[in-house]
Design a protein around this motif. Structure first.
Motif, PDB file in Angstrom:
ATOM      1  N   MET A 127       0.880  -1.299   0.028  1.00  0.00           N
ATOM      2  CA  MET A 127      -0.078   0.063   0.142  1.00  0.00           C
ATOM      3  C   MET A 127       0.858   1.394  -0.187  1.00  0.00           C
ATOM      4  SD  MET A 127      -3.302  -0.678  -0.186  1.00  0.00           S
ATOM      5  CE  MET A 127      -4.047   0.923   0.573  1.00  0.00           C
ATOM      6  N   HIS A 130      -0.418   4.100  -1.916  1.00  0.00           N
ATOM      7  CA  HIS A 130      -2.001   4.349  -1.648  1.00  0.00           C
ATOM      8  C   HIS A 130      -2.175   4.486  -0.200  1.00  0.00           C
ATOM      9  CE1 HIS A 130      -2.434   2.446  -5.584  1.00  0.00           C
ATOM     10  NE2 HIS A 130      -1.639   1.447  -5.158  1.00  0.00           N
ATOM     11  N   GLU A 352      -7.542  -0.515  -4.042  1.00  0.00           N
ATOM     12  CA  GLU A 352      -6.319  -0.992  -3.268  1.00  0.00           C
ATOM     13  C   GLU A 352      -6.789  -0.679  -1.559  1.00  0.00           C
ATOM     14  OE1 GLU A 352      -4.837   0.104  -7.090  1.00  0.00           O
ATOM     15  OE2 GLU A 352      -6.084   1.220  -5.524  1.00  0.00           O
ATOM     16  N   ARG A 353      -7.577   0.105  -1.051  1.00  0.00           N
ATOM     17  CA  ARG A 353      -7.736   0.427   0.081  1.00  0.00           C
ATOM     18  C   ARG A 353      -8.855  -0.613   0.372  1.00  0.00           C
ATOM     19  NH1 ARG A 353      -4.842   1.230   4.319  1.00  0.00           N
ATOM     20  NH2 ARG A 353      -4.195   3.225   2.958  1.00  0.00           N
ATOM     21  N   CYS A 356      -7.197  -4.052   0.858  1.00  0.00           N
ATOM     22  CA  CYS A 356      -6.509  -3.747   2.154  1.00  0.00           C
ATOM     23  C   CYS A 356      -7.278  -4.058   3.443  1.00  0.00           C
ATOM     24  CB  CYS A 356      -5.531  -2.582   1.847  1.00  0.00           C
ATOM     25  SG  CYS A 356      -4.337  -2.658   3.541  1.00  0.00           S
TER      26      CYS A 356
END
Length: 376
Positions: A127, A130, A352-353, A356
């Motif tokens: 990450m 990001h 991406e978050r 994650c």
């Protein structure tokens, strides 16, 4: 005789030390709501934390040894419970707010991903472009956004002081939490931070010996363990199960006592007379004595070299890295295979978050099973 919330708050204010955080002085919650008739605000927070999905998942998240290594090793959940016990012991001796201390302790590791600190490092690298990943910030996301248990708001709507305690754990305030009172945090929060270090030093030693990765004769390299074993009449070259338990118990008692005495001395020398004065003090007040700090540092260095870097532990770390990297790549490349509720968060959080968050919430065995399904 009944003790409603108002009377509990009065009793709390009467018996706690001047520098303790009182429930009557809370900065409150983000969303207005009624308080319990027979619980203080911090008792209510503690109960809300205990009933979260994230708290239950800690049972199957790695401390040092993965869940499948054996039934008797610490997990992230048992570590959390031990931190809560150590924290309350120190808080009680210092006249601090035990309910606030316990609430912070029970929530301090909710943001940890599967596979312990290895999982955290992997997610941070994945990450990096990001916003990164940090378990304190993730705990705050869980408690303010991701846990949805009430119709009027997202998160648990905890008091300011509990969120502040999570944010100041081992780090500066993570992005997303804007402290009304920047500084060191309450003494309750500082005690939890110190108790975390005390608890894992003791129980990681215990687990390392139980697993056989640490040999009893190696312990003579640590002066404190030599001293404690001598005082108890233990032979470090031949530690049976009972002797090991005695040694770990004495170690824990020693560190807790050093923490109480050192913190009391620092508080007295600082002359702080309120929770706000504790926050604004230029340095943290919860500490070990100089000799306790030296002994604790020597033990940590020993564990780092002999346990955390043991080939068997490192092999499990490599497996954890492969699993999380593989899952992250698969889910970001093919988001259509994600659960629908995770897909629904992508427009708001970003792909991406959202991925994650999904990975961070997994237990060790869930992550392994998801990997097996994708890469049979």
């Amino acid at each position: 005789m009944l003790y409603p919330r108002e009377r509990l708050l009065e009793l709390e204010a009467e018996r706690l030390a001047p520098y303790a955080q009182k429930g009557k002085d809370t900065q409150g919650r983000q969303y207005p709501e009624g308080e319990s008739r027979f619980r203080t605000p911090y008792q209510k927070d503690r109960d809300r934390i205990l009933h979260t999905t994230a708290f239950r998942r800690l049972e199957y998240k790695t401390q040092v040894f993965p869940n499948w290594a054996g039934d008797y090793y610490r997990t992230r959940l048992t570590h959390t419970l031990e931190v809560a016990q150590v924290s309350r012991s120190i808080a009680r001796a210092l006249g601090l707010n035990e309910d606030l201390t316990e609430a912070i302790a029970l929530s301090h590791d909710l943001g940890h991903p599967p596979f312990g600190h290895t999982g955290e490092k992997v997610l941070h690298e994945l990450m990096r472009e990001h916003g990164g990943f940090e378990h304190n910030a993730q705990a705050l996301r869980l408690l303010t956004q991701l846990e949805v248990r009430y119709p009027g708001f997202r998160g648990l709507n905890l008091t300011y002081e509990v969120l502040e305690g999570i944010a100041t754990h081992e780090a500066a305030y993570p992005t997303g939490f804007r402290p009304e009172y920047p500084g060191q945090g309450t003494l309750e929060a500082q005690v939890v931070d110190l108790s975390d270090a005390i608890a894992y030093a003791a129980h990681d030693l215990d687990d390392g010996l139980r697993s056989g990765l640490l040999r009893p004769e190696e312990l003579s390299e640590v002066p404190l363990l030599q001293e404690l074993s001598k005082a108890e009449g233990l032979d470090l070259s031949r530690l049976d199960e009972l002797s090991r338990r005695i040694l770990v118990r004495q170690l824990l008692g020693y560190l807790i006592t050093e923490a109480i005495e050192a913190t009391h001395a620092k508080v007295a020398a600082a002359g702080v007379d309120s929770a706000q004065a504790v926050r604004q003090h230029p340095e943290r007040l919860a500490a070990l004595t100089p000799q306790g700090e030296k002994a604790h540092g020597e033990l940590k260095a020993f564990l780092k070299e002999r346990l955390y870097r043991h080939p068997q532990v490192l092999r499990e770390r490599r497996r954890a890295e492969a699993v999380l990297e593989g899952l992250f790549a698969a889910y970001t490349r093919h988001p259509e295979i994600l659960p629908r509720e995770v897909q629904a968060r992508i427009p708001e959080e970003g792909l991406e978050r959202a991925v994650c968050d999904y990975l961070a919430g997994m237990t060790d065995r869930f992550a392994l099973e998801a990997y097996r399904q994708l890469f049979p």
